[in-house]
Design an enzyme around this catalytic site. Structure first.
Site, mmCIF file in Angstrom:
data_model
loop_
_atom_site.group_PDB
_atom_site.id
_atom_site.type_symbol
_atom_site.label_atom_id
_atom_site.label_comp_id
_atom_site.label_asym_id
_atom_site.label_seq_id
_atom_site.Cartn_x
_atom_site.Cartn_y
_atom_site.Cartn_z
ATOM 1 N N ARG A 160 -0.453 14.498 14.028
ATOM 2 C CA ARG A 160 0.114 13.948 12.775
ATOM 3 C C ARG A 160 0.079 14.804 11.827
ATOM 4 O O ARG A 160 0.130 15.562 11.088
ATOM 5 C CB ARG A 160 -0.384 12.944 12.095
ATOM 6 C CG ARG A 160 -0.757 11.283 12.783
ATOM 7 C CD ARG A 160 -1.194 10.314 11.658
ATOM 8 N NE ARG A 160 -0.562 9.591 10.544
ATOM 9 C CZ ARG A 160 -0.220 9.180 9.459
ATOM 10 N NH1 ARG A 160 -1.616 8.948 9.613
ATOM 11 N NH2 ARG A 160 0.322 7.927 8.972
ATOM 12 N N ILE A 201 7.752 6.056 17.208
ATOM 13 C CA ILE A 201 7.192 7.148 16.262
ATOM 14 C C ILE A 201 5.943 7.612 16.838
ATOM 15 O O ILE A 201 5.642 9.137 16.546
ATOM 16 C CB ILE A 201 7.113 6.284 15.302
ATOM 17 C CG1 ILE A 201 8.141 5.661 15.283
ATOM 18 C CG2 ILE A 201 6.107 6.987 13.782
ATOM 19 C CD1 ILE A 201 9.247 5.781 14.194
ATOM 20 N N CYS A 235 -5.291 7.418 9.286
ATOM 21 C CA CYS A 235 -5.791 7.021 10.803
ATOM 22 C C CYS A 235 -5.268 7.720 11.928
ATOM 23 O O CYS A 235 -4.206 8.896 12.263
ATOM 24 C CB CYS A 235 -4.299 5.652 11.794
ATOM 25 S SG CYS A 235 -5.413 4.168 9.719
ATOM 26 N N LYS A 248 0.892 -1.186 -0.086
ATOM 27 C CA LYS A 248 0.071 0.007 -0.604
ATOM 28 C C LYS A 248 1.177 1.194 -0.221
ATOM 29 O O LYS A 248 0.674 2.075 -0.825
ATOM 30 C CB LYS A 248 -0.972 -0.541 1.748
ATOM 31 C CG LYS A 248 -1.867 1.536 1.435
ATOM 32 C CD LYS A 248 -2.437 1.140 3.268
ATOM 33 C CE LYS A 248 -2.001 1.733 4.387
ATOM 34 N NZ LYS A 248 -1.780 3.552 4.403
ATOM 35 N N ASN A 249 1.793 1.403 1.055
ATOM 36 C CA ASN A 249 2.300 3.102 0.979
ATOM 37 C C ASN A 249 4.054 2.624 -0.038
ATOM 38 O O ASN A 249 3.853 3.773 0.525
ATOM 39 C CB ASN A 249 2.875 2.848 2.252
ATOM 40 C CG ASN A 249 1.688 2.998 3.636
ATOM 41 O OD1 ASN A 249 1.129 3.199 3.633
ATOM 42 N ND2 ASN A 249 2.567 2.422 5.055
ATOM 43 N N ASP A 252 3.494 0.021 12.148
ATOM 44 C CA ASP A 252 2.939 -1.024 11.190
ATOM 45 C C ASP A 252 2.384 -1.884 11.975
ATOM 46 O O ASP A 252 1.675 -2.577 12.162
ATOM 47 C CB ASP A 252 2.742 -0.296 10.249
ATOM 48 C CG ASP A 252 2.349 1.143 9.687
ATOM 49 O OD1 ASP A 252 2.640 1.718 10.836
ATOM 50 O OD2 ASP A 252 3.112 1.204 8.847
ATOM 51 N N ARG A 286 -3.796 9.899 4.696
ATOM 52 C CA ARG A 286 -2.368 10.884 4.977
ATOM 53 C C ARG A 286 -1.630 10.258 3.364
ATOM 54 O O ARG A 286 -1.179 12.203 3.257
ATOM 55 C CB ARG A 286 -1.979 9.824 6.420
ATOM 56 C CG ARG A 286 -0.126 10.531 6.335
ATOM 57 C CD ARG A 286 -0.083 11.854 7.169
ATOM 58 N NE ARG A 286 1.006 12.056 7.501
ATOM 59 C CZ ARG A 286 0.928 13.472 8.248
ATOM 60 N NH1 ARG A 286 -0.178 14.168 8.537
ATOM 61 N NH2 ARG A 286 2.526 14.334 8.625
ATOM 62 N N ARG A 342 -9.124 -1.064 3.645
ATOM 63 C CA ARG A 342 -8.001 0.096 3.192
ATOM 64 C C ARG A 342 -6.435 -0.886 2.832
ATOM 65 O O ARG A 342 -6.114 -0.100 1.554
ATOM 66 C CB ARG A 342 -7.929 1.422 4.411
ATOM 67 C CG ARG A 342 -8.872 1.916 4.473
ATOM 68 C CD ARG A 342 -9.158 3.646 5.344
ATOM 69 N NE ARG A 342 -7.335 4.581 5.284
ATOM 70 C CZ ARG A 342 -6.903 5.032 5.659
ATOM 71 N NH1 ARG A 342 -7.641 4.995 7.333
ATOM 72 N NH2 ARG A 342 -5.918 5.314 5.359
HETATM 73 C C1 EPZ Z 1 4.393 6.839 7.336
HETATM 74 O O1 EPZ Z 1 3.000 7.412 7.619
HETATM 75 C C2 EPZ Z 1 3.414 5.423 6.552
HETATM 76 N N1 EPZ Z 1 2.120 5.933 6.232
HETATM 77 C C3 EPZ Z 1 2.876 5.019 8.023
HETATM 78 O O2 EPZ Z 1 1.727 3.674 7.573
HETATM 79 C C4 EPZ Z 1 3.280 4.432 9.382
HETATM 80 O O3 EPZ Z 1 3.186 4.199 10.141
HETATM 81 C C5 EPZ Z 1 4.494 5.528 9.213
HETATM 82 O O4 EPZ Z 1 4.833 6.326 8.027
HETATM 83 C C6 EPZ Z 1 5.822 5.525 10.080
HETATM 84 O O5 EPZ Z 1 6.361 4.736 8.857
HETATM 85 C C7 EPZ Z 1 2.031 6.155 4.775
HETATM 86 O O6 EPZ Z 1 3.402 5.580 4.201
HETATM 87 C C8 EPZ Z 1 0.986 6.615 3.816
HETATM 88 P P1 EPZ Z 1 6.154 9.896 9.291
HETATM 89 P P2 EPZ Z 1 3.762 8.761 8.000
HETATM 90 O O7 EPZ Z 1 5.616 11.442 8.916
HETATM 91 O O8 EPZ Z 1 4.776 9.187 7.205
HETATM 92 C C9 EPZ Z 1 6.283 12.946 12.871
HETATM 93 C C10 EPZ Z 1 -0.515 2.650 7.457
HETATM 94 O O9 EPZ Z 1 -1.480 2.457 8.396
HETATM 95 N N2 EPZ Z 1 6.341 14.168 11.693
HETATM 96 O O10 EPZ Z 1 7.439 8.656 8.689
HETATM 97 O O11 EPZ Z 1 2.236 10.143 8.342
HETATM 98 C C11 EPZ Z 1 5.728 12.228 13.192
HETATM 99 O O12 EPZ Z 1 4.238 12.975 13.549
HETATM 100 C C12 EPZ Z 1 0.656 4.141 8.247
HETATM 101 O O13 EPZ Z 1 -0.177 2.096 6.214
HETATM 102 C C13 EPZ Z 1 6.334 16.053 12.481
HETATM 103 O O14 EPZ Z 1 6.799 16.343 13.468
HETATM 104 O O15 EPZ Z 1 5.132 8.717 9.455
HETATM 105 C C14 EPZ Z 1 5.690 11.234 13.624
HETATM 106 O O16 EPZ Z 1 5.486 11.431 15.166
HETATM 107 C C15 EPZ Z 1 -0.350 4.456 8.936
HETATM 108 N N3 EPZ Z 1 5.775 16.539 11.133
HETATM 109 C C16 EPZ Z 1 6.984 10.854 13.104
HETATM 110 O O17 EPZ Z 1 7.513 12.811 12.176
HETATM 111 C C17 EPZ Z 1 5.861 16.548 9.769
HETATM 112 O O18 EPZ Z 1 5.638 16.972 9.087
HETATM 113 C C18 EPZ Z 1 7.007 9.803 11.529
HETATM 114 O O19 EPZ Z 1 5.661 10.282 11.221
HETATM 115 C C19 EPZ Z 1 5.969 15.123 9.935
HETATM 116 C C20 EPZ Z 1 5.122 13.609 10.570
#
Ligand code: EPZ
Length: 422
Positions: free
Chosen positions: A113, A330, A108, A26-27, A308, A84, A401
């Site tokens: 986020r 995370i 989610c 998916k991702n 995940d 997202r 999803r």
């Molecule tokens: C991606 O989300 C995945 N989603 C998530 O999978 C996965 O859990 C996550 O990466 C971590 O591996 C997709 O690829 C669509 P991050 P993402 O930005 O990119 C902080 C699923 O079920 N952050 O790497 O949203 C954030 O709050 C989903 O498939 C900021 O502070 O995750 C978090 O603590 C759930 N500012 C950390 O970074 C920002 O501008 C990592 O989140 C962006 C993020």
């Protein structure tokens, strides 16, 4: 119409048998779909999973240039608020059309986020960010290439973000000059995207390392010329099937996967006493000792233990002998499943928003459940499989999803799981 899953639990018996093939990630697929905006021609896809999020991304793409009251491309609010990954579309759209309007992305509920890293990155590339009536309007500035374009920039991410890395990388592909992303995410889905984009005219180095360097094409679009993007196997699905097989499998082989992408999980499975055999593109889980040993887990960016897989792992630990902690590094809202597992009979103490303690083994019993989120939903399917009695899991949409026709695939392993319209 809403649907739910009905699962007849195995009461702790290890009965599942056979093979189950992993679908496309998916991702990975969602980001490759977003990247099609950078192309002059059509991008053929292979191994695209038939899941709801892919459909939503295709709808967003189709509606991108539909006439609207706002000038320029707009991400439809009702759809973008559901996933997202919609935010990844902002990078290539801004790069190609010089402007993009979008709402705060949904997806989610995993705690905070934010999107500050995206906005800071766009600003570093010369864009301006305006907030108007719950929408963000981003516009490129003028460079030697003309109005609305982006310029290359050096961007250091204070924290590692998968989607921010992807979004700014895609924005940089058409930019003027070089962009360097530091402390970038190293997830294999990003590497697969880089490999494909480079085949089609992009110049991106550093896949799988924390520094990604993009030499912008200066506006020249990419060309697929018939070459297909082949979606890599979903490592979260792979890992979830490993956990399911370890808890409920007699002998289960997970095929069409990339075992090295789940090394962080396999190492813990072996430590817990699970019998794991790994081939080139398959993993076999055989019945091992009756009592598995608890292992503590700490989530981490790739190649660490994926957040995940954290919820499925918690279900696993309810069946292991001893005490273990899960440290979620995370997200700060990813233990919403704990109460439901406790209702089913698990012994879980939430120590703080980042840490839980699980004592096992505890038999689980049937319950009426509702998916808390996409990955949590699959964890509930696993818990229901292990439990005694027939459980229901409402809000199947959340599982649909990310997982293609999950009930049909699990039925083939011998699980009695049905989808019911409610
Ligand atoms: C991606 O989300 C995945 N989603 C998530 O999978 C996965 O859990 C996550 O990466 C971590 O591996 C997709 O690829 C669509 P991050 P993402 O930005 O990119 C902080 C699923 O079920 N952050 O790497 O949203 C954030 O709050 C989903 O498939 C900021 O502070 O995750 C978090 O603590 C759930 N500012 C950390 O970074 C920002 O501008 C990592 O989140 C962006 C993020």
């Amino acid at each position: 119409m809403k649907s739910r899953f009905v699962v007849e639990g195995l009461a702790g018996h290890k009965k599942l048998r056979g093979t189950i093939a992993v679908k496309g990630a998916k991702n990975a697929a969602l980001k490759a779909l977003a990247a099609t905006v950078l192309f002059e021609d059509t991008v053929p896809f292979e191994n695209l999973p038939d899941i709801e999020d892919v459909k939503r991304m295709q709808e967003l793409l189709a509606g991108l240039l539909a006439p609207s009251e706002v000038e320029g491309p707009v991400l439809k609010k009702d759809i973008a608020e559901r996933l997202r990954a919609s935010i990844v579309l902002t990078g290539p759209t801004l790069a190609r059309y010089g402007t993009v309007t979008f709402p705060f992305p949904g997806g989610c509920v995993l705690g905070e986020r934010p999107i500050d890293l995206f906005l800071e990155g766009f600003r570093a590339m010369g864009a301006t960010v305006k907030e108007q009536d719950d929408l963000f309007v981003i516009s490129g500035s003028s460079t030697s290439l003309g109005a609305g374009k982006l310029r290359g920039a050096k961007i250091f991410f204070p924290s590692v973000s998968v989607t921010a890395t992807e979004t700014l990388m895609l924005a940089a592909v058409l930019a003027d000059g070089q962009t360097m992303l530091q402390n970038a995410a190293m997830e294999p889905e990003i590497g697969a995207l880089i490999e494909y984009l480079n085949l089609c005219g992009a110049d991106i180095a550093g896949a799988g390392t924390p520094t990604i360097t993009i030499n912008g094409t200066g506006g020249t679009l990419l060309r697929a010329q018939g070459r297909a993007y082949i979606t890599p196997p979903d490592r979260i699905e792979t890992g979830s099937f490993v956990i399911l097989a370890a808890l409920a499998g007699d002998e289960v082989t997970i095929t069409d996967c990339e075992p090295r992408h789940v090394d962080a999980l396999l190492v813990l499975m072996r430590r817990a006493g699970v019998t794991v055999e790994v081939g080139n593109n398959f993993i076999t889980i055989k019945q091992g000792p009756t009592l598995l040993k608890s292992v503590s887990v700490r989530t981490h960016e790739y190649p660490g233990f994926p957040t995940d897989l954290q919820a499925p792992m918690a279900v696993f630990l309810t069946q292991c002998q001893g005490e273990a902690t899960i440290l979620e590094t995370i997200f700060d809202g990813r233990f919403r499943y704990a109460d439901d597992l406790v209702r089913m009979g698990a012994t879980i103490t939430v120590m703080n928003p980042h840490k839980i303690l699980i004592k096992g083994p505890t038999p689980l019993t049937r319950k009426e459940l509702e998916s808390p989120d996409l990955r949590g939903g699959l964890a509930y399917l696993i818990a229901a499989t292990v439990a005694e009695g027939t459980s229901t899991i409402d809000n199947a949409y959340l599982i649909d999803r990310g997982y293609e026709h999950i009930e049909e695939r699990l039925q083939k392993l011998g699980l009695n799981i049905q989808r019911e319209e409610v």
